[in-house]
Design a protein around this motif. Structure first.
Motif, PDB file in Angstrom:
ATOM      1  N   LEU A  53      83.788  51.150  65.275  1.00 20.87           N
ATOM      2  CA  LEU A  53      82.344  51.018  65.126  1.00 20.87           C
ATOM      3  C   LEU A  53      81.944  49.543  65.192  1.00 20.87           C
ATOM      4  CD1 LEU A  53      81.933  53.563  62.203  1.00 20.87           C
ATOM      5  CD2 LEU A  53      80.947  53.824  64.466  1.00 20.87           C
ATOM      6  N   SER A  54      81.179  49.190  66.193  1.00 19.64           N
ATOM      7  CA  SER A  54      80.727  47.807  66.322  1.00 19.64           C
ATOM      8  C   SER A  54      79.455  47.637  65.505  1.00 19.64           C
ATOM      9  CB  SER A  54      80.450  47.492  67.786  1.00 19.64           C
ATOM     10  OG  SER A  54      79.275  48.182  68.178  1.00 19.64           O
ATOM     11  N   LEU A  55      79.006  46.398  65.375  1.00 21.09           N
ATOM     12  CA  LEU A  55      77.781  46.134  64.616  1.00 21.09           C
ATOM     13  C   LEU A  55      76.603  46.894  65.219  1.00 21.09           C
ATOM     14  CD1 LEU A  55      77.634  42.341  63.619  1.00 21.09           C
ATOM     15  CD2 LEU A  55      77.756  44.335  62.135  1.00 21.09           C
ATOM     16  N   ASP A  56      76.551  46.922  66.554  1.00 19.96           N
ATOM     17  CA  ASP A  56      75.465  47.661  67.204  1.00 19.96           C
ATOM     18  C   ASP A  56      75.528  49.132  66.818  1.00 19.96           C
ATOM     19  OD1 ASP A  56      76.649  45.484  69.107  1.00 19.96           O
ATOM     20  OD2 ASP A  56      74.498  45.649  69.576  1.00 19.96           O
ATOM     21  N   LEU A  64      76.849  50.484  64.200  1.00 16.36           N
ATOM     22  CA  LEU A  64      76.558  50.703  62.780  1.00 16.36           C
ATOM     23  C   LEU A  64      75.058  50.730  62.517  1.00 16.36           C
ATOM     24  CD1 LEU A  64      79.340  48.471  61.242  1.00 16.36           C
ATOM     25  CD2 LEU A  64      79.162  50.948  61.059  1.00 16.36           C
ATOM     26  N   LEU A  65      74.336  49.865  63.231  1.00 19.18           N
ATOM     27  CA  LEU A  65      72.893  49.824  63.013  1.00 19.18           C
ATOM     28  C   LEU A  65      72.236  51.124  63.429  1.00 19.18           C
ATOM     29  CD1 LEU A  65      72.270  46.178  64.156  1.00 19.18           C
ATOM     30  CD2 LEU A  65      71.935  47.075  61.867  1.00 19.18           C
ATOM     31  N   ASN A  66      72.929  51.873  64.291  1.00 13.27           N
ATOM     32  CA  ASN A  66      72.368  53.118  64.793  1.00 13.27           C
ATOM     33  C   ASN A  66      73.016  54.357  64.193  1.00 13.27           C
ATOM     34  OD1 ASN A  66      70.417  52.142  66.651  1.00 13.27           O
ATOM     35  ND2 ASN A  66      72.119  51.408  67.901  1.00 13.27           N
ATOM     36  N   THR A  67      73.787  54.177  63.144  1.00 16.31           N
ATOM     37  CA  THR A  67      74.511  55.321  62.588  1.00 16.31           C
ATOM     38  C   THR A  67      73.762  55.920  61.411  1.00 16.31           C
ATOM     39  OG1 THR A  67      76.576  54.243  63.213  1.00 16.31           O
ATOM     40  CG2 THR A  67      76.732  56.056  61.639  1.00 16.31           C
ATOM     41  N   ARG A  68      73.539  57.223  61.464  1.00 19.01           N
ATOM     42  CA  ARG A  68      72.902  57.895  60.337  1.00 19.01           C
ATOM     43  C   ARG A  68      73.964  58.231  59.295  1.00 19.01           C
ATOM     44  NH1 ARG A  68      67.876  58.785  62.132  1.00 19.01           N
ATOM     45  NH2 ARG A  68      67.144  59.340  60.066  1.00 19.01           N
ATOM     46  N   ILE A  69      73.596  58.018  58.010  1.00 18.01           N
ATOM     47  CA  ILE A  69      74.582  58.309  56.959  1.00 18.01           C
ATOM     48  C   ILE A  69      74.457  59.756  56.531  1.00 18.01           C
ATOM     49  CG2 ILE A  69      75.601  57.332  54.893  1.00 18.01           C
ATOM     50  CD1 ILE A  69      73.125  55.503  54.813  1.00 18.01           C
TER      51      ILE A  69
END
Lengths: 653, 171
Positions: A35-38, A40-45
């Motif tokens: 998981l890159s920073l990009d 992660l910013l788009n990942t729903r928890i």
């Protein structure tokens, strides 16, 4: 035609399946480093799927002492930490330290009325049922994550000896410990060394090793009653030597761990105990080695199985000199035990605990010049507890345990508590329960010609407790607790001393009552100042209405941890109110304070200085009758230590 | 390519496109992945050593995802993990993560860090004023982050421009 339709719907299913796979593919199935920073910013928890342990209200007014507090105050054995608990009081005799709980403190009872657990495994020995809380406590304080202290009868879950309180010492995780070496020096010829290393790998395997040693030549103390006897001046000099060593090893995985602990302490005790010569100390050697295995396994749905198996041995040797002639006593005990416990929720609003345990005290030998006495004992126990959430506001906790041993003791210990969640983060608890303590091997079997008669057939002592408590959270930073309790003791076991003949015998000496009111609070202020305090009013009486010995009418404690920039100050003040000695004379109140200052020289080198009895006050401990059997007659109190300083240096690797 | 095959391909491509936007993962994995990324995109002033020590205050809030970082390479160092770390031991860390349920320890952690090059990563919207250098914040079902560039610069850290670009806010 049919063939074509089948294949197209099949392949459509495959396409849809693949798409679903792409959309619903949870990233946690992939490695964390995918998981890159990009991304992660788009990942729903998604909500955590692990079984959420509901922190159900415990049916007691427990005190939790955190590992950080142990470090901030520089406590070196368990009794120093327990002294800070609301309603608890430590008596420092020259041989052992004794714990008094809520006004009950029988000097010389070897703390058999407290159940000491280390990671849930019983650690009391097999002969005295002794909770070794002083410097003979076999675990280094540095290894402790937290101490859970539960006052009140715990026999409903833990059986005999969970009489006045249960103290569970929980050790730190292996990888939180790191590698360090500590050396210490201090007054009274104190020196110490300690080293530890621990770790954990990516698969959950963990290991830990810790070893420590301590030595002190001790302090001279004045016994005014001995002034002039046998040409002496009443000063006990060079009779307080103490040496101690500890070892702890642990290995395990996510669901299981096995540990080995060993502690040995040799201490000289001044004061002419048991009518020995005043100018020579009594020497006590206490050594224990214990192995414990613990495992945990979640079962289907909401159930968990926990199990433990343990074995231990305890060896005591005592050396005495009577009128120039040396004698020695020995006691050896060995025990094996195990238990299995199921916890789960058969229905939405109930949590059940079901357990069974066995213990085999296969060796309980006591040896002195009067001969050898032995007495094996096997105990089988069954226990159950049900925590019922009746409504949002009310919860009921019911529990009971049946203990049966091969010496004829059969006990049922019930407990019930009603927990009411009032609005405003207030909790009201009403608790009642019964506990028992069987006579230990020393009380039943030990005899010494001319000094002690064997106890013989003794009844277990019993306690019935009622308590009402109110707990109030103070925002997210603290809480206060108020509690009122009444303990009724039946068939108390105690040593009856005939001072004219000097003969002692343990007997069921009758009933007693203690009751009191406790107020406690803790609060963490902004800036990091952490304050904890308590006040207790205690009343005690025996069957004749006279107050119990060593039962202070009031107790007060104030502890604070104060960050001072790069340093940290740990402060303790204890007030013990007026009490009676064993001869029913009044002993006045006293206040004692301790302070600890710590800091760092460099990132990897830290120091800690501790001053106990900072203001060098004259502090006394109520003496047990064993100090009054010699030529000086009655010795009602023993002088405690004056100011002592210690400094420790720790290097981290 | 037949018409049905083309539609199918479009369908799958469409789904894949949707997939890159709506990745889903549990909290622990996301937070652990963030810590790994921060370690990759920030340079410590002192990197002449074998281990990059990652610590977490309190009991294991991040579970297995954090353990999977053990031994992973970051430049010429390898990640080592310590959890259950006491505030007193923070100087033995290079990166310390303060989970939400230990938020009250943040002030003490900042006092103990005291100028050592230790990166404090915390959770919560008020973590920055309390002493965090990088804060993880929940926003709209995702987790985003903020960076205190002033403090990190002062301690000798070099935060990569790419990470600063992706931060929701830079102080």
């Amino acid at each position: 035609m049919i063939h074509e339709r089948k294949s197209s719907s099949a392949s459509l299913a495959v396409w849809v399946g693949m798409s679903v796979l792409l959309v619903a593919h949870p990233a946690d199935a992939a490695d964390v480093d995918d998981l890159s920073l990009d991304d992660l910013l788009n990942t729903r928890i998604t909500t955590a799927s692990k079984f959420s342990q509901r922190i159900s209200e415990s049916p007691s007014t427990a005190t939790v002492i955190r590992g950080e507090e142990i470090r901030s105050h520089g406590w070196r054995n368990l009794s120093e930490a327990l002294a800070s608990v609301r309603g608890f009081e430590i008596s420092t005799a020259t041989d052992y330290r004794y714990l008094g709980v809520r006004g009950f403190s029988q000097p010389g009872d070897y703390n058999s009325r407290i159940l000491l657990l280390i990671d849930g495994i019983p650690a009391n020995d097999g002969i005295y049922d002794q909770a070794m809380i002083g410097s003979e406590f076999p675990l280094d304080m540095n290894l402790i994550e937290r101490i859970e202290v539960v006052p009140g009868p715990g026999s409903a879950l833990y059986g005999g000896n969970a009489y006045l309180a249960v103290v569970n010492v929980i050790t730190r995780q292996s990888d939180s410990i790191g590698r360090s070496v500590t050396v210490g020096a201090g007054s009274n010829g104190f020196s110490s060394g300690q080293a530890n290393a621990g770790g954990r790998d990516g698969t959950g395997r963990h290991w830990l090793i810790s070893a420590s040693t301590e030595r002190s030549t001790g302090s001279a103390r004045h016994f005014p009653q001995w002034d002039g006897i046998g040409g002496g001046d009443g000063w006990a000099r060079g009779l307080d030597d103490e040496r101690q060593r500890r070892l702890f090893l642990r290995y395990g995985d996510e669901d299981w761990s096995v540990h080995l602990l060993h502690g040995r302490r040799q201490k000289e005790a001044a004061g002419a105990l048991y009518a020995t010569d005043f100018d020579v100390p009594v020497t006590n050697i206490d050594a224990t080695t214990q192995i414990g295995l613990r495992f945990q396994r979640p079962l289907k749905t909401t159930w968990t199985l926990e199990g433990q198996a343990y074995a231990g041995q305890f060896h005591w040797e005592g050396r005495y000199r009577y009128s120039g002639a040396w004698e020695s006593d020995m006691a050896r005990s060995g025990w094996l035990g195990g238990s299995a416990q199921l916890t789960g929720k058969p229905w939405e609003n109930q949590t059940w605990v079901l357990g069974a345990s066995i213990r085999d005290d296969f060796k309980r030998d006591q040896e002195n010049t009067g001969g050898l006495s032995q007495g094996k004992r096997r105990t089988l126990s069954l226990y159950a507890q049900d925590d019922i959430r009746l409504t949002d506001m009310f919860a009921l906790n019911l529990g009971g345990r049946y203990d049966r041993d091969t010496l004829g003791s059969r006990q049922v210990s019930p407990r019930a508590a009603l927990i009411v969640n009032l609005p405003g983060a207030t909790v009201l608890k009403l608790m009642t329960g019964k506990a028992f303590r069987p006579p230990n091997a020393y009380e039943s079997n030990y005899s010494y010609p001319g000094t002690q008669l064997a106890g013989g057939t003794l009844k277990p002592e019993r306690i019935a407790t009622t308590e009402i408590a109110l707990e109030q959270a103070l925002g997210a930073h603290g809480r206060w607790t108020a509690s009122m309790y009444r303990n009724r003791f039946r068939d108390m076991l105690g040593t009856v001393t005939d001072f004219s003949t000097g003969l002692q015998q343990v007997q069921n000496i009758g009933d007693a009552l203690t009751e009191g009111l406790e107020l406690g609070a803790r609060y963490r202020f902004s800036g990091g100042v952490d304050v904890r305090g308590s006040l207790s009013w205690q009343h005690s009486e025996d069957a004749a209405g006279a107050p119990l010995p060593n039962s202070p009418r009031r107790l007060a404690r104030l502890l604070a941890v104060v960050p001072l920039g790069a340093y940290e100050l740990g402060w303790e003040t204890y007030y013990t109110g007026p009490r009676r000695d064993v001869f029913t004379n009044a002993v006045g109140g006293q206040t004692v304070s301790h302070a600890s200052l710590s800091g760092r020289f460099t990132r990897d080198l830290r120091w800690q200085v501790r001053a106990s009895n900072l203001f060098d006050r004259r502090v006394v401990t109520v003496a047990g009758p064993e100090y009054s059997l010699g030529a000086a007659g009655n010795v009602p109190t023993i002088p405690d230590y004056g100011r002592q300083m210690q400094i420790h240096l720790t290097a981290d690797f | 390519m037949s018409r049905t095959a083309f539609l199918r391909l479009l369908f799958v491509l469409g789904m894949s496109a949707a997939a890159t936007v709506s990745l889903a993962a549990d909290e622990a994995t996301v937070k652990a992945a963030y810590l790994y990324n921060f370690a990759k995109f920030i340079q410590w002033p002192d990197e002449q050593r074998a281990a990059l020590r990652l610590c977490i205050i309190g009991d294991d809030a991040l579970g297995q995802p954090l353990h999977s970082l053990i031994g992973k390479p970051v430049r010429n160092m390898q990640i080592s993990v310590r959890h259950g770390v006491a505030v007193h031991d923070v100087p033995q860390c290079d990166l310390v993560f303060v989970p939400a349920d230990h938020a009250q320890s943040l002030e003490r952690v900042r006092q103990v860090v005291n100028g050592y090059p230790i990166l404090i990563v915390a959770e919560s919207s008020d973590a920055m004023p309390k002493g965090a250098m990088v804060a993880l914040i929940q926003s709209d079902g995702r987790i985003v982050f903020e960076v205190d560039l002033a403090v990190t610069r002062r301690l000798g850290f070099q935060v990569s421009a790419k990470m600063l670009q992706l931060a929701r806010k830079v102080y």
